[in-house]
Design an enzyme around this catalytic site. Structure first.
Site, PDB file in Angstrom:
ATOM      1  N   HIS A  38       0.738  -1.272  -0.175  1.00 11.89           N
ATOM      2  CA  HIS A  38      -0.044   0.217   0.064  1.00 11.89           C
ATOM      3  C   HIS A  38       0.755   1.210   0.085  1.00 11.89           C
ATOM      4  O   HIS A  38       0.464   2.566  -0.756  1.00 11.89           O
ATOM      5  CB  HIS A  38      -1.106   0.099   1.222  1.00 11.89           C
ATOM      6  CG  HIS A  38      -2.077  -0.947   0.911  1.00 11.89           C
ATOM      7  ND1 HIS A  38      -2.133  -2.252   1.664  1.00 11.89           N
ATOM      8  CD2 HIS A  38      -3.002  -1.066   0.094  1.00 11.89           C
ATOM      9  CE1 HIS A  38      -3.355  -2.765   1.328  1.00 11.89           C
ATOM     10  NE2 HIS A  38      -3.912  -2.320   0.135  1.00 11.89           N
TER      11      HIS A  38
ATOM     12  N   ASP B  58     -10.763  -2.515   1.597  1.00 14.86           N
ATOM     13  CA  ASP B  58     -10.207  -2.912   2.525  1.00 14.86           C
ATOM     14  C   ASP B  58      -9.671  -1.690   3.426  1.00 14.86           C
ATOM     15  O   ASP B  58      -9.325  -1.602   4.690  1.00 14.86           O
ATOM     16  CB  ASP B  58      -9.163  -3.733   2.538  1.00 14.86           C
ATOM     17  CG  ASP B  58      -8.109  -3.368   1.675  1.00 14.86           C
ATOM     18  OD1 ASP B  58      -7.889  -1.905   1.367  1.00 14.86           O
ATOM     19  OD2 ASP B  58      -7.450  -4.018   0.744  1.00 14.86           O
TER      20      ASP B  58
ATOM     21  N   ASP C 236     -16.509   1.564  -3.991  1.00 17.38           N
ATOM     22  CA  ASP C 236     -16.139  -0.290  -3.986  1.00 17.38           C
ATOM     23  C   ASP C 236     -17.561  -0.955  -4.237  1.00 17.38           C
ATOM     24  O   ASP C 236     -18.498  -0.503  -3.519  1.00 17.38           O
ATOM     25  CB  ASP C 236     -15.520  -0.719  -2.548  1.00 17.38           C
ATOM     26  CG  ASP C 236     -14.931  -2.141  -2.969  1.00 17.38           C
ATOM     27  OD1 ASP C 236     -13.542  -2.462  -2.923  1.00 17.38           O
ATOM     28  OD2 ASP C 236     -15.703  -2.868  -3.103  1.00 17.38           O
TER      29      ASP C 236
ATOM     30  N   ASP D 290     -20.662   0.197  -8.758  1.00 21.05           N
ATOM     31  CA  ASP D 290     -19.811  -0.505  -9.659  1.00 21.05           C
ATOM     32  C   ASP D 290     -18.947   0.350 -10.363  1.00 21.05           C
ATOM     33  O   ASP D 290     -19.390   1.403 -10.929  1.00 21.05           O
ATOM     34  CB  ASP D 290     -20.650  -1.494 -10.752  1.00 21.05           C
ATOM     35  CG  ASP D 290     -19.861  -2.123 -11.676  1.00 21.05           C
ATOM     36  OD1 ASP D 290     -19.392  -3.111 -11.466  1.00 21.05           O
ATOM     37  OD2 ASP D 290     -19.331  -1.376 -12.919  1.00 21.05           O
ATOM     38  N   ALA D 291     -17.808   0.221 -10.255  1.00 28.43           N
ATOM     39  CA  ALA D 291     -16.755   1.295 -10.734  1.00 28.43           C
ATOM     40  C   ALA D 291     -17.114   1.833 -12.227  1.00 28.43           C
ATOM     41  O   ALA D 291     -17.153   2.926 -12.277  1.00 28.43           O
ATOM     42  CB  ALA D 291     -15.516   0.758 -10.551  1.00 28.43           C
TER      43      ALA D 291
ATOM     44  N   ASP E  21      -7.433   0.114  -7.564  1.00 27.63           N
ATOM     45  CA  ASP E  21      -7.046  -0.967  -6.813  1.00 27.63           C
ATOM     46  C   ASP E  21      -7.962  -2.148  -6.956  1.00 27.63           C
ATOM     47  O   ASP E  21      -8.622  -2.519  -5.927  1.00 27.63           O
ATOM     48  CB  ASP E  21      -6.530  -0.646  -5.395  1.00 27.63           C
ATOM     49  CG  ASP E  21      -5.883  -1.635  -4.611  1.00 27.63           C
ATOM     50  OD1 ASP E  21      -5.282  -2.482  -5.110  1.00 27.63           O
ATOM     51  OD2 ASP E  21      -5.676  -1.657  -3.354  1.00 27.63           O
TER      52      ASP E  21
END
Ligand SMILES: Cc1cc2nc3c(=O)[nH]c(=O)nc-3n(C[C@H](O)[C@H](O)[C@H](O)COP(=O)(O)OP(=O)(O)OC[C@H]3O[C@@H](n4cnc5c(N)ncnc54)[C@H](O)[C@@H]3O)c2cc1C
Lengths: 534, 512
Positions: B276, B300, B320, B354-355, B372
């Protein structure tokens, strides 16, 4: 098992399942209990034309410069052309409540899906008009440095495009890629080499032999020769006899023409493979444009504004008047008398003949072959796929009666949609017209569903459990088949020649090949004829 | 004479039955322990799981004891049947629960129903036996002996379970094994006890398939376990959740825990800081004063944690797909500890979407975008690495902004890595590929990309890091020959080139 004993056993199974628990109840759900409808568009059409409602005197009177009968792709293309040429005074009358004809789409639970036509191959660079239209529609978004069209990436069919269910497994692409005998491979190779060379071949008149639209193709005698023999004869006499190759070509003919190898002419059979020279930025010539709603997308693009469009009216008859024509149209509650200077008959030839029965009694309908198409819409939820090849846009089952099913949600971008609509296409080929009509009238939704589910069973053993809605849609006259001699005989041109500079014709029946490119061209040609003669 | 024989026979019979009590008691406790252990493995919080499982089990035993009075007639026959049933239900409870872990939503229901059912059946056993033995002992003797043996069996089970059974047999086989022992008790009685003769045949017909089933279960338990887990996880599973989009599994050992999405490792707590820091800080440093940040994927919250280290940051928008992930990493103290509560930080906004769809309809523009996503192992994720997607993302970027893409391993998946680079290039970005070593992953790659060539890397990191420094970053820019650029296609929606490369690149690794 008759229906009653079926129901009785279903009851026992059902109540037994209740004891075992809801999951067991699901798994013995049959396709019959899934909600859905059977629809036959244009069904009432024949009916009403036969009855010919007598002329109520209090019909509403309308007048227009150009009347277009039929709001399929051909009629809408004509309308677009006329309006772009500055003709504002155009009235289009369509029988159904929405325009589109065979290219219509539908919606189930807010999800769009096709009902008939569902793709457009990327056109050749020569097809300037179609390219211009695709620019209008937003499917072409620019030009690259070589001036090749850049296609809208959301409309180009996403990878993976197609797969084949063969011997219990899915494979990528539609041509078996393993376990082929050597002879099979050689014949496939030869066939594709041949069509590749035919793609580039021009006739004595300097035009391509195989070309969309057909009206721009060469009139070389070679074309006539090919058109006078059946595709199956031509294949055999050219040494193509491998069963796997023939199986593949039969699938192609069914898919494009709703007809079998012996029915279509060799010219038409080859046309499918030799006419696509599509080019563009970063696309292959076999790339296709697809939309969740199918070719309804193109219909909507043709129909940018709704002005002068009357839906829900059946034109029953037409008479010649001093100034032009007068047409009668009825809806369920109203009737119209439409005076027009000119009319475009954008309906199937058989319908055109009925409408013109009074005005031109000597006109006989063409002898055309139309296979019926049975379309099944399955709205599914969380339907599991097995195997390594994921669901594709086009999913073909080797050796089946149907030509497979498309995933209407294929172009959707969100990850793993839970709900999907699978549209299953089944042309009824090799049945005499009478029998197929009888079959269409006698079978109900459950009968069709039983067959479709049976076919899909090896792929989705528990399909019924995942299906929320199952609809059957029947196109009684799906698409005209380019039978032996039809394209070269001249009957199509003759039947579509304008009459007295008043009655014009535009329909894919007069192309002999039923695809959007032809419908689009039919409309333009009719509109141009009107414009030329003022 | 006759009397003594009779007497001896009675003794032998009583002895059998008392042994049976002992065995039954062991089995009964084992089932309870299996259920408790599985529940705490799969649901976490072992204190809670164990005490609820034991509570339900004991209560069900009480119900069973009460119901036992309804059994009349040939009591021995009832007992044989009961043993077979306990063997079947108890024996299968382990494998069933394990398999159900796939469908975690239904797991508690199944768990407590099985625990209750087993407990109830086990609860019938002792009272029934006592009734059988009641004419052979005085009540005083009966109670003292039966309960002594019963508690002894329980002791044996509680010792065997942690010391021998779990380590050597594993939970599933333990459960099947004791199921088998219950059926053996039935067999034993059938053959050693005279009174069973008249129903022996019928009982064997029942006992045979049950024993065979349990036996074959023992044989195939390995298969079952690997089928359930895909033999993926080396460490015990601490938690697993299924969302509509993916399966979230967290495994742990003493040193670290790992997050898997659909079986693919996302991070290991021991070295995720490397991943990260490398993902976030080069871009943040290159931009110097980034204020509005967008994070796509990364539910996360670990990338967000790193971004929050930069004081210039005004707000972070995390998009996300999966609410399950976000909920875990925001609300579960164990995980929010790892991301230092990043997802609850006032500067952070979280959107479940949804991206691709979100990016197409979003309006705002950002200074820095962190992408990511999971590796492009299937077509639906592959779309999020296409030229079309990057063109859409570009519209969400300020003219002087930059984005970074996690880009799989340039060592293992060399073509995949360079395909992402080529694709960003085709979408009109200037790219800066770099890589670093993350022990759990191996060599890992990232690509920084900006529409304008404006990133500066003569930076001093003004923040605290454990891994990244200006020097380290300079090394990260060097690609040795075995990871050097290769010529590859642009990834587009209509060719999904990346997914094809990725499958080919990782293929040899996935099927050893
Ligand atoms: C199942 C199926 C799949 C297909 N798939 C494809 C494909 O993927 N790609 C492709 O390019 N082509 C495909 N086609 C062919 C394509 O649909 C047609 O070529 C095209 O839509 C024909 O348009 P048209 O206007 O010529 O005819 P039609 O669609 O037949 O239009 C005629 C219109 O006239 C109306 N009408 C009829 N009678 C009257 C009346 N008396 N009064 C008023 N209105 C009337 C009808 O309701 C209809 O709307 C498919 C066809 C079918 C059946």
């Amino acid at each position: 098992m008759d229906r009653r004993s079926f129901l009785r056993s279903a009851f026992w199974i059902g109540s037994g399942a209740w004891l075992v628990g809801p999951s067991a109840l699901w798994s013995c759900q049959s396709p019959f209990s899934i909600p859905g409808e059977l629809t036959m568009p244009n069904y009432k059409l024949g009916h009403q034309l036969q009855k010919k409602k007598d002329n109520p005197r209090d019909c509403q009177k309308l007048s227009t410069k150009v009347l277009i009968i039929g709001g399929g792709a051909s009629g809408l293309s004509a309308r677009r052309w006329l309006r772009q040429a500055g003709y504002a005074d155009v009235l289009l009358v369509e029988l159904e409540s929405v325009c589109g004809g065979n290219a219509r789409g539908g919606r189930l639970e807010e999800m769009p899906h096709p009902l008939g036509a569902h793709y457009l191959p990327i056109p050749d660079s020569d097809n300037k008009e179609l390219i211009r239209f695709l620019e209008e529609a937003g499917s072409i978004i620019g030009r690259n440095q070589e001036n090749l069209p850049i296609y809208n990436p959301y409309h180009l069919c996403h990878d993976p495009m197609e797969r084949l269910f063969l011997e219990g497994k899915w494979i990528n692409g539609l041509i078996p890629n393993y376990g082929l005998r050597e002879e099979t491979q050689i014949q496939f190779g030869k066939f594709f080499a041949l069509t590749a060379s035919l793609k580039q071949r021009k006739g004595v008149d300097g035009r391509y032999l195989f070309q969309f639209p057909l009206s721009e193709a060469s009139k070389d005698p070679f074309m006539t020769e090919l058109d006078q023999q059946s595709f199956s004869d031509w294949l055999l006499s050219n040494g193509f006899d491998d069963p796997d190759l023939l199986h593949y070509l039969r699938y192609c003919c069914k898919d494009d023409y709703g007809a079998d190898l012996p029915q279509v002419s060799a010219f038409a059979g080859l046309h499918y493979h030799a006419a696509r020279r599509g080019a563009g930025d970063q696309v292959a010539s076999d790339d296709v444009l697809v939309w969740p709603e199918g070719n309804q997308f193109l219909i909507n693009a043709l129909l940018k504004d709704q002005e002068g469009v009357k839906t829900g009216f059946l034109v029953t008859s037409l008479t010649l008047t001093d100034q032009g024509v007068s047409a009668q149209a009825v809806s369920e509650s109203e009737c119209l008398t439409i005076e027009a200077e000119k009319v475009i008959m954008a309906v199937p030839d058989a319908v055109a003949c009925k409408i013109l029965a009074e005005a031109i009694p000597e006109r006989q309908p063409l002898k055309l072959t139309h296979s019926p198409w049975v379309i099944t819409q399955l709205l599914t939820e969380k339907l599991p796929e097995k195997g390594a090849v994921p669901l594709c846009w086009d999913n073909v089952i080797h050796g089946s009666q149907s030509v497979g099913y498309v995933n209407a949600a294929h172009q959707q971008l969100n990850r793993i949609p839970q709900k999907r609509i699978l549209t299953h296409y089944w042309p009824i080929v090799n049945l005499p017209q009478k029998e197929s009509r009888k079959m269409l009238q006698s079978l109900n939704r459950e009968d069709w569903l039983a067959q479709v589910f049976e076919e899909l069973k090896p792929i989705y053993p528990d399909l019924a459990q995942y299906t929320k809605q199952a609809h059957i849609w029947i196109w009684g006259h799906g698409m005209v088949a380019p039978t032996i001699g039809l394209l070269s005989s001249g009957v199509l041109q003759q039947a579509s020649t304008p009459i007295q500079n008043r009655i014009f014709f535009a329909h894919t029946d007069y192309s002999g090949i039923s695809v959007f490119e032809e419908a689009f061209d039919q409309g333009i040609k009719a509109a141009q004829a009107i414009l030329q003669n003022g | 004479m006759v009397k003594t024989r009779q007497r001896r026979k009675t003794d032998a019979f009583s002895f059998f039955l008392l042994t049976a009590v002992f065995v039954i008691a062991t089995c009964g406790l084992v089932y309870e322990l299996v259920a408790g252990a599985l529940a705490s493995y799969l649901l976490g919080d072992s204190v809670l799981q164990f005490s609820t499982v034991i509570g339900v089990y004991l209560c069900a035993m009480g119900v069973g004891s009460y119901l036992s009075k309804g059994l009349e007639g040939d009591l021995i026959r009832w007992f044989v049947r009961l043993e077979l049933l306990v063997g079947l239900v108890g024996g299968l409870s382990g494998p069933l629960l394990y398999a159900a872990f796939h469908y975690i939503g239904a797991f508690p229901v199944l768990l407590y129903s099985l625990v209750a059912l087993t407990g109830m059946l086990v609860g019938i056993e002792i009272p029934l036996l006592m009734r059988i033995l009641s004419d052979r002992f005085t009540i005083k003797d009966l109670v003292s002996r039966v309960f002594a043996v019963d508690y002894l069996g329980a002791l044996l089970a509680s010792l065997l379970f942690p010391l021998l059974l779990v380590p050597y047999l594993g939970l599933i086989r333990t459960s099947l094994f004791f199921g088998l022992i219950n059926t053996i008790v039935a067999w034993w009685i059938l053959f050693r006890v005279e009174e069973t003769r008249h129903f022996r045949r019928a009982a064997i017909r029942l006992a045979m398939p049950i024993s065979l089933l349990l036996l074959s279960g023992m044989f195939f338990s390995e298969k079952l376990t690997s089928w359930v887990e895909g033999s993926l996880y080396q460490d015990p599973i601490i938690l697993s959740r299924s969302s509509p989009y993916q399966r979230v599994v967290i495994t742990g050992n003493k040193r670290e825990f790992k997050l898997f999405l659909n079986g693919n490792l996302q991070f290991a707590s021991s070295d995720e800081y490397r991943y990260h820091e490398a993902l976030v800080h080069p871009g943040m440093a290159g931009l110097a004063q980034a204020r509005n940040i967008l994070v796509l994927g990364g539910g996360d919250g670990l990338a967000v944690r790193e971004i929050l280290k930069w004081p210039s940051v005004k707000n972070i928008h995390l998009v996300d797909l999966d609410p399950v992930m976000i909920d875990l990493f925001r609300d579960h103290s164990f995980f929010s500890h790892l991301n230092q509560g990043a997802l609850k930080h006032p500067k952070v906004t979280v959107t479940h979407a949804d991206a691709f769809q979100w990016v197409r309809q979003a309006q705002e523009q950002y200074d820095f975008i962190v992408i990511d996503f999971p590796d492009p192992s299937n077509y639906s994720i592959g779309k999020l690495y296409t030229e079309t997607f990057y063109l859409e993302v570009k519209k969400r970027l300020k003219p002087n902004g930059a984005l970074v893409v996690q880009s799989t391993s340039p060592y293992v998946a060399r073509r995949s890595f360079w395909c992402i680079n080529t694709t960003l290039d085709a979408a009109g970005f200037h790219t800066i590929p770099y890589h670093c070593y993350v022990p759990s992953f191996g060599e890992w790659g990232y690509i920084l990309a900006s529409p304008a060539y404006n990133l500066k890397f003569d930076f001093k990191l003004p923040i605290k890091t454990r891994f990244l420094s200006a020097n380290v970053f300079r090394q990260m820019l060097v690609f040795p020959p075995d990871m050097a650029p290769v010529k590859v296609d642009v990834n587009r929606l209509n060719n999904q080139a990346l997914v094809h490369y990725f499958e080919a690149d990782w293929g040899p690794y996935s099927n050893p």
